[in-house]
Enzyme design. Structure first.
Site, PDB file in Angstrom:
ATOM      1  CG  ASP A 106      -0.335  -0.163   2.540  1.00 47.46           C
ATOM      2  OD1 ASP A 106       0.881  -0.436   2.595  1.00 47.46           O
ATOM      3  OD2 ASP A 106      -1.039  -0.032   3.567  1.00 47.46           O
ATOM      4  CG  ASP A 109       6.564   6.049   6.357  1.00 42.98           C
ATOM      5  OD1 ASP A 109       5.594   6.824   6.362  1.00 42.98           O
ATOM      6  OD2 ASP A 109       7.547   6.204   7.086  1.00 42.98           O
ATOM      7  CE  LYS A 137       3.458   8.847   4.251  1.00 38.22           C
ATOM      8  NZ  LYS A 137       3.212   8.567   5.687  1.00 38.22           N
TER       9      LYS A 137
HETATM   10  P1  5GP Z   1       7.670   1.379   6.390  1.00 38.58           P
HETATM   11  O1  5GP Z   1       8.254   0.104   6.901  1.00 38.58           O
HETATM   12  O2  5GP Z   1       7.961   1.631   4.939  1.00 38.58           O
HETATM   13  O3  5GP Z   1       8.075   2.547   7.247  1.00 38.58           O
HETATM   14  O4  5GP Z   1       6.128   1.282   6.646  1.00 38.58           O
HETATM   15  C1  5GP Z   1       5.229   0.790   5.764  1.00 38.58           C
HETATM   16  C2  5GP Z   1       3.913   0.536   6.454  1.00 38.58           C
HETATM   17  O5  5GP Z   1       3.585   1.574   7.392  1.00 38.58           O
HETATM   18  C3  5GP Z   1       2.793   0.529   5.447  1.00 38.58           C
HETATM   19  O6  5GP Z   1       2.580  -0.753   4.921  1.00 38.58           O
HETATM   20  C4  5GP Z   1       1.615   1.022   6.265  1.00 38.58           C
HETATM   21  O7  5GP Z   1       1.021  -0.060   6.949  1.00 38.58           O
HETATM   22  C5  5GP Z   1       2.234   1.942   7.310  1.00 38.58           C
HETATM   23  N1  5GP Z   1       2.160   3.358   6.900  1.00 38.58           N
HETATM   24  C6  5GP Z   1       3.198   4.183   6.587  1.00 38.58           C
HETATM   25  N2  5GP Z   1       2.769   5.418   6.284  1.00 38.58           N
HETATM   26  C7  5GP Z   1       1.408   5.376   6.381  1.00 38.58           C
HETATM   27  C8  5GP Z   1       0.374   6.376   6.176  1.00 38.58           C
HETATM   28  O8  5GP Z   1       0.591   7.541   5.840  1.00 38.58           O
HETATM   29  N3  5GP Z   1      -0.912   5.938   6.371  1.00 38.58           N
HETATM   30  C9  5GP Z   1      -1.222   4.676   6.751  1.00 38.58           C
HETATM   31  N4  5GP Z   1      -2.517   4.382   6.917  1.00 38.58           N
HETATM   32  N5  5GP Z   1      -0.275   3.726   6.961  1.00 38.58           N
HETATM   33  C10 5GP Z   1       1.036   4.080   6.773  1.00 38.58           C
END
Ligand code: 5GP
Length: 180
Positions: A106, A109, A137
């Protein structure tokens, strides 16, 4: 003058930032790119639950290839080593050995989730692994990550809708909303 559409999810207010029409256009574009790049092969799509369920459903309907889809979840648990929280891929019930794999996520981040996932999946010896994400992002990335397919890059703000939640709510909204 056009008014920005705002909504309330639990205790937070959000404003629409990516409309359903734009999402549809970008999802179709990415599906077309995948269909072109993977022509002649039979990829396995691995959709990461829960957030990617709507994106995966829409994407797959526009992919013009013989393909399979499976759904995985990531579970965090307290490891005994110094790295602490390790993420485990659960529900991988399909043999990906020698298969081209496309992860459907989805939102990327920090990129840490995808980095862990890549590491785990490589242990299953797939032919290749590509990442396909609805949102990215770029300013938050903490690891070097090759994201081959991305529908939309967004600023560093929390978003909900189109499968993404705030504390379990908001997944059913057709547009994507940014916190205000
Ligand atoms: P990462 O490991 O890349 O930091 O995090 C990814 C996960 O964090 C995504 O699969 C999602 O579940 C959650 N996440 C990161 N940013 C957002 C956001 O802006 N909104 C939502 N709803 N979930 C996010």
């Amino acid at each position: 003058m056009q008014q920005t559409q705002t909504i309330q999810v639990l205790d937070k207010a959000f404003a629409v930032s990516v409309t359903a029409a734009e999402i549809e256009k970008e999802v179709k574009r990415v599906a077309k790119e995948i269909s072109r790049d993977y022509a002649g092969s039979q990829p396995v799509f691995l959709a990461v639950l829960n957030g990617s369920f709507i994106f995966a459903a829409d994407l797959l309907r526009h992919v013009d290839l013989p393909c399979e889809i499976s759904f995985v979840k990531l579970a965090s648990y307290q490891g005994t080593n110094t790295t602490g929280n390790i993420r485990e891929v659960i529900g991988l019930n399909i043999d990906i050995t020698g298969r081209p794999v496309i992860i459907v996520e989805d939102i990327v981040d920090t990129g840490l989730t995808m980095a862990h996932m890549l590491e785990t999946l490589k242990g299953h010896n797939p032919a290749s692994i590509d990442i396909c994400t609805l949102l990215l992002k770029p300013s938050k990335l903490q690891v070097k990550l090759d994201v081959r397919y991305c529908c939309k890059e967004i600023p560093d703000d929390f978003v909900v809708g189109y499968g993404l939640d705030y504390d379990g709510f908001g997944r059913n909204m057709k547009d994507i909303y940014t916190i205000i």
